[in-house]
Design a protein around this motif. Structure first.
Motif, PDB file in Angstrom:
ATOM      1  N   MET A 105     -12.560 -10.294 -15.712  1.00 34.16           N
ATOM      2  CA  MET A 105     -13.286  -9.046 -15.466  1.00 34.16           C
ATOM      3  C   MET A 105     -12.520  -7.893 -16.110  1.00 34.16           C
ATOM      4  N   ASP A 106     -13.161  -7.254 -17.094  1.00 35.84           N
ATOM      5  CA  ASP A 106     -12.524  -6.157 -17.832  1.00 35.84           C
ATOM      6  C   ASP A 106     -13.035  -4.824 -17.305  1.00 35.84           C
ATOM      7  N   GLU A 107     -12.194  -4.100 -16.598  1.00 34.92           N
ATOM      8  CA  GLU A 107     -12.541  -2.789 -16.025  1.00 34.92           C
ATOM      9  C   GLU A 107     -13.877  -2.859 -15.274  1.00 34.92           C
ATOM     10  N   PRO A 108     -13.991  -3.743 -14.283  1.00 36.10           N
ATOM     11  CA  PRO A 108     -15.304  -3.952 -13.652  1.00 36.10           C
ATOM     12  C   PRO A 108     -15.799  -2.785 -12.816  1.00 36.10           C
ATOM     13  N   TYR A 112      -8.175 -10.089 -13.491  1.00 33.04           N
ATOM     14  CA  TYR A 112      -8.756  -8.785 -13.164  1.00 33.04           C
ATOM     15  C   TYR A 112      -8.012  -7.698 -13.925  1.00 33.04           C
ATOM     16  N   VAL A 113      -8.708  -7.084 -14.891  1.00 32.93           N
ATOM     17  CA  VAL A 113      -8.108  -6.060 -15.737  1.00 32.93           C
ATOM     18  C   VAL A 113      -8.602  -4.699 -15.273  1.00 32.93           C
ATOM     19  N   SER A 117      -6.872 -17.871  -7.474  1.00 38.78           N
ATOM     20  CA  SER A 117      -6.049 -16.652  -7.426  1.00 38.78           C
ATOM     21  C   SER A 117      -6.802 -15.487  -8.049  1.00 38.78           C
ATOM     22  N   VAL A 118      -6.397 -14.274  -7.677  1.00 41.38           N
ATOM     23  CA  VAL A 118      -6.879 -13.069  -8.336  1.00 41.38           C
ATOM     24  C   VAL A 118      -5.667 -12.477  -9.044  1.00 41.38           C
TER      25      VAL A 118
END
Length: 504
Positions: A163-166, A194-195, A33-34
């Motif tokens: 992923m932090d603010e990718p 996903y942040v 999942s995302v």
């Protein structure tokens, strides 16, 4: 088969200072999942990521990994279990090659091991991306570095990638590459947390979304059940548009200009720029990346020693240096707040008072700490800066709160002209609305604002007039309430608003 890869059950985190960062947090991430994680600056997202990654130990609740209770001793334990975290500022080794970075930390004398190139080729084929294994990371674009970080995560065997603010620093084309890779890998079974502050990304890319507010999960569910308005309302706790357009406040055209710029020119890419800003007016500079918008701001402020032309405040010419600009009543809020707007080694109270120490000093010589602290407390209250107190380090603040400190430096001194370069970059929708209100409040007190923003919607939300910048020149001027994002974009691209390119 594992139906839930990662589960947080009533997780809390209280720091020794007494600050409660997380309260009864619940989260389920499924394989493949995302899962989007959104929230205002200071909502607890970073703390939650650090708990998952093993950098912080929770003080309450249970974390489960593949159904088993997990308490990571350190980030290495989480990584070995299958959790990789890619932070906003990618921690790669710039002097090493792509190949060396991807397998950095792998067991054994990897330089002597055979098959690393073949393994990298398999990873590249898996993500559908091509890159030179021998290129030094220092020579790569930001988007390419982001891909190296993803490859590094996959090389560790990660089943969950956080992923932090990718995409915070990526151009649109680079952003799309990241999206494509996330979709491709999730289809292969890799899960993502996903942040992002970009709600359109979250709505487009994720299948589940969790909203944090004040350290608590306030909503969680299928992304398909949300639109941007509902997400914004959940994030900020009130019905709020990210950049609400309002009827412009009338500006007294008969008043003399507060800021006058004549024939500004610089080898940095500014060509014969002239304009005026009256008291109570917000003038936006709209242009594409590389158009010269920021260069104009820095030339006006005197930070470009090669610039020529006249800058006047209240009809008085300002000498070509920042100190003279400050003395004349100009304030610059730079795009890179960490490098240019704040002193990271100083607490909030020292940062707030820095530009105005003379007025806070005894005999204009020795600063009075009590006066500095009182000003900081006032700024914290007036601007709604979320922090433990004036002694908090600015490096510990969220992006939106750090930006409010940058504003607070100038609000209580003699600044009458604000030069704002991307003032809401990297902040959430709630902080963005607060900053736009700060700008409106400043102009309501007869201040003048010159603002650069990549978001044309933001310019139209706050500006009185918009100057379109292309190749370092003002190519068009529009009243904000009489134009649109589409027209500004066409003008910035060199079209005349009717679809035809300009003659030049």
């Amino acid at each position: 088969m594992v139906t839930t890869l990662l589960s947080l059950e009533g997780v809390g985190k209280t720091f020794p200072s007494g600050t409660v960062a997380l309260r009864d947090v619940r989260l389920d991430v499924r394989p493949g999942s995302v899962h989007g994680l959104v929230g205002a600056n200071g909502a607890g997202k970073s703390t939650m990521i650090k708990v998952i990654a093993g950098a912080h130990a929770p003080t309450a609740g249970t974390m489960r990994w593949k159904g088993e209770e997990a308490r990571w001793r350190n980030p290495g334990a989480a990584r070995n279990a299958g959790i990789a975290t890619i932070m906003q500022h990618v921690p790669l080794a710039p002097a090493l090659t792509v190949l060396e970075n991807v397998f950095l930390g792998s067991p054994g004398p990897w330089r002597l091991q055979r098959g690393r190139r073949a393994e990298l080729d398999r990873l590249l084929d898996r993500v559908g991306y091509a890159i030179d294994p021998d290129a030094e990371v220092a020579d790569l674009a930001i988007g390419e570095r982001q891909m190296v970080a993803i490859l590094q995560a996959l090389a560790t065997g990660a089943e969950l990638v956080v992923m932090d603010e990718p995409t915070a620093s990526l151009a649109d084309a680079e952003r799309q590459v990241v999206f494509d890779v996330v979709r491709r890998l999730s289809a292969q079974g890799t899960a993502f947390l996903y942040v992002s502050h970009f709600l359109d990304e979250v709505l487009d890319l994720t299948d589940q979304v969790t909203v944090l507010r004040d350290g608590t999960v306030v909503e969680s569910g299928a992304t398909a059940a949300y639109d941007e308005d509902r997400l914004v309302q959940a994030i900020v706790g009130r019905d709020l548009l990210a950049a609400e357009r309002r009827a412009p406040t009338p500006v007294e055209t008969g008043r003399p200009p507060l800021l006058t710029v004549r024939g500004l020119d610089s080898p940095a890419g500014v060509h014969e720029v002239s304009f005026e800003v009256r008291p109570g007016e917000v003038v936006g500079l709209a242009g594409l990346l590389g158009s010269g918008r920021s260069e104009i701001l820095h030339a006006v402020y005197g930070a470009d020693p090669r610039a020529r032309g006249e800058v006047l405040v209240d009809g008085r010419r300002v000498r070509r240096r920042p100190r003279a600009a400050v003395a004349a009543g100009m304030a610059l809020v730079p795009e890179d707040r960490n490098a240019q707007g704040l002193v990271g080694a100083f607490p909030i109270w020292k940062n707030i008072s820095l530009p105005d120490l003379c007025s806070l000093a005894s005999g204009r010589a020795l600063p009075r700490e009590g006066a500095e602290r009182r000003r900081a407390v006032r700024a914290i209250e007036d601007l709604g800066i979320v922090c433990p107190g004036p002694d908090a380090a600015v490096t510990e603040l969220s992006g939106g709160n750090a930006q409010k400190v940058v504003f607070g430096k100038w609000l209580y001194g003699g600044a009458r002209v604000f030069l704002l370069d991307e003032p809401t970059a990297g902040v959430d929708v709630g902080a963005k609305a607060d900053i736009l209100d700060l700008i409106r409040g400043f102009t309501a007190e007869s201040g003048a604002v010159l603002i650069v923003s990549s978001e044309f919607e933001e310019l139209l939300a706050v500006a009185t007039r918009v100057l379109v910048i292309r190749e370092g020149r003002v190519v068009a001027e529009r009243a904000a309430h009489e134009t649109s994002e589409e027209e500004l974009l066409m003008l910035a691209n060199g079209f005349d608003g009717g679809g035809a390119p300009d003659a030049d």
